[in-house]
Motif scaffolding. Structure first.
Motif, PDB file in Angstrom:
ATOM      1  N   LYS A 105       0.828  -1.209   0.000  1.00  0.00           N
ATOM      2  CA  LYS A 105       0.000   0.000   0.000  1.00  0.00           C
ATOM      3  C   LYS A 105       0.864   1.261   0.000  1.00  0.00           C
ATOM      4  O   LYS A 105       0.560   2.234  -0.703  1.00  0.00           O
ATOM      5  CB  LYS A 105      -0.944  -0.020   1.208  1.00  0.00           C
ATOM      6  CG  LYS A 105      -2.067  -1.045   1.093  1.00  0.00           C
ATOM      7  CD  LYS A 105      -3.075  -0.939   2.214  1.00  0.00           C
ATOM      8  CE  LYS A 105      -2.561  -1.457   3.512  1.00  0.00           C
ATOM      9  NZ  LYS A 105      -3.615  -1.508   4.566  1.00  0.00           N
TER      10      LYS A 105
ATOM     11  N   ALA B 194       0.610   3.903  -3.092  1.00  0.00           N
ATOM     12  CA  ALA B 194      -0.109   5.151  -2.796  1.00  0.00           C
ATOM     13  C   ALA B 194       0.401   6.364  -3.576  1.00  0.00           C
ATOM     14  O   ALA B 194      -0.408   7.123  -4.132  1.00  0.00           O
ATOM     15  CB  ALA B 194      -0.078   5.424  -1.290  1.00  0.00           C
TER      16      ALA B 194
ATOM     17  N   THR C 295      -5.852   5.772  -1.889  1.00  0.00           N
ATOM     18  CA  THR C 295      -5.716   6.009  -0.449  1.00  0.00           C
ATOM     19  C   THR C 295      -7.060   6.253   0.225  1.00  0.00           C
ATOM     20  O   THR C 295      -7.253   5.901   1.388  1.00  0.00           O
ATOM     21  CB  THR C 295      -4.781   7.198  -0.185  1.00  0.00           C
ATOM     22  OG1 THR C 295      -5.301   8.367  -0.843  1.00  0.00           O
ATOM     23  CG2 THR C 295      -3.387   6.910  -0.719  1.00  0.00           C
TER      24      THR C 295
END
Length: 279
Positions: free
Chosen positions: A197, A201, A209
């Motif tokens: 992640k 992002a 996000t």
């Protein structure tokens, strides 16, 4: 500061209409959904304790309390599994900032043979990060022109959020984006998911996000593809979780209507490859 567990309980409570639990409508409220006092009563815990859980001030509720909350919120099986996972993550059972080992991209020979036996069906092996690890020629035919399989190590999550073609290819892009973001909660490990992640992002931006803290599982609907030559294709999806693997699953796409079935038959008349494992 909240916690994933508290955020989930609060989000689920806000999504429930009191009338669905047989509770009276008490007029206008500042926030939607079920009152905290009503949920506490159903779970047989104090309002103060429920408040601490939702606000992240109690990070380790007992299994009895977790089960009581699951019952009080009428969670289904998938939501109960997710709740238990959030409890483990919230109480610190899964932590770490160091970059973890990436999940194995190796697919067991028996799984590859299973996929081979599915030919010419549309099927692929993936993991919760979205890596496409192996697929049938049928899957390659359906995905041809989408851009998904153009990279050396294709990843569906990265494709959905960073390739502009995905917004056209997936007729219900918002639904697919919600599904891929939610799947990251169940990655091979919490450390691996958090690293993935964090890496994605900056490339994916707010569309990605903004979905990371949504704790309610997306609804299951047919997958609609706006194929560049076959037009709209509609699929039912069967996902078979594979034991003893890095959160791998075998996904089979089944035509949801006769129009899709006929379109796929036309695609199969085109030259195509066989089973492909992506190392």
């Amino acid at each position: 500061m909240g916690t994933p567990l508290g955020d989930f309980v609060r989000a689920k409570r806000d999504s429930i209409q009191p009338e669905s639990f047989g509770l009276p409508d008490r007029g206008r409220r500042r926030s939607p959904g079920l009152r905290r006092s009503d949920l506490a009563a159903r779970a047989r815990i104090s309002v103060e304790y429920l408040t601490r859980i939702e606000q992240g001030r109690d990070r380790n509720p007992s299994p009895a309390v977790v089960n009581a909350l699951a019952d009080a919120l009428s969670l289904d099986a998938a939501e109960r599994d997710h709740l238990r996972y959030l409890v483990k993550m919230t109480n610190g059972a899964c932590g770490g900032r160091r970059r973890p080992e990436p999940p194995s991209r190796e697919v067991r020979p028996t799984v590859l043979e299973t996929v081979r036996l599915l030919e010419p069906a549309v099927a692929y092996v993936t993991n919760r990060l979205g890596d496409v690890l192996a697929h049938t020629s049928g899957f390659e035919l359906v995905m041809r022109g989408s851009g998904l399989l153009e990279t050396r190590e294709p990843n569906l999550t990265r494709y959905v959020f960073t390739d502009p073609r995905a917004r056209t290819f997936f007729a219900d892009w918002e639904q697919v984006a919600d599904e891929q973001a939610f799947d990251l909660w169940f990655g091979p490990s919490t450390e691996t998911s958090e690293w993935f992640k964090a890496a994605l992002a900056p490339l994916a931006g707010q569309e990605f996000t903004g979905r990371l803290d949504r704790h309610l599982p997306p609804s299951q609907v047919p997958l609609r593809l706006d194929h560049p030559t076959a037009h709209e294709l509609r699929w039912q999806r069967e996902r078979l979780e594979l034991p003893r693997t890095d959160a791998q699953a075998l996904v089979v796409l089944l035509p949801a209507d006769e129009t899709t079935a006929r379109a796929v038959e036309r695609l199969r008349r085109q030259p195509g490859g066989g089973l492909r494992a992506i190392g």
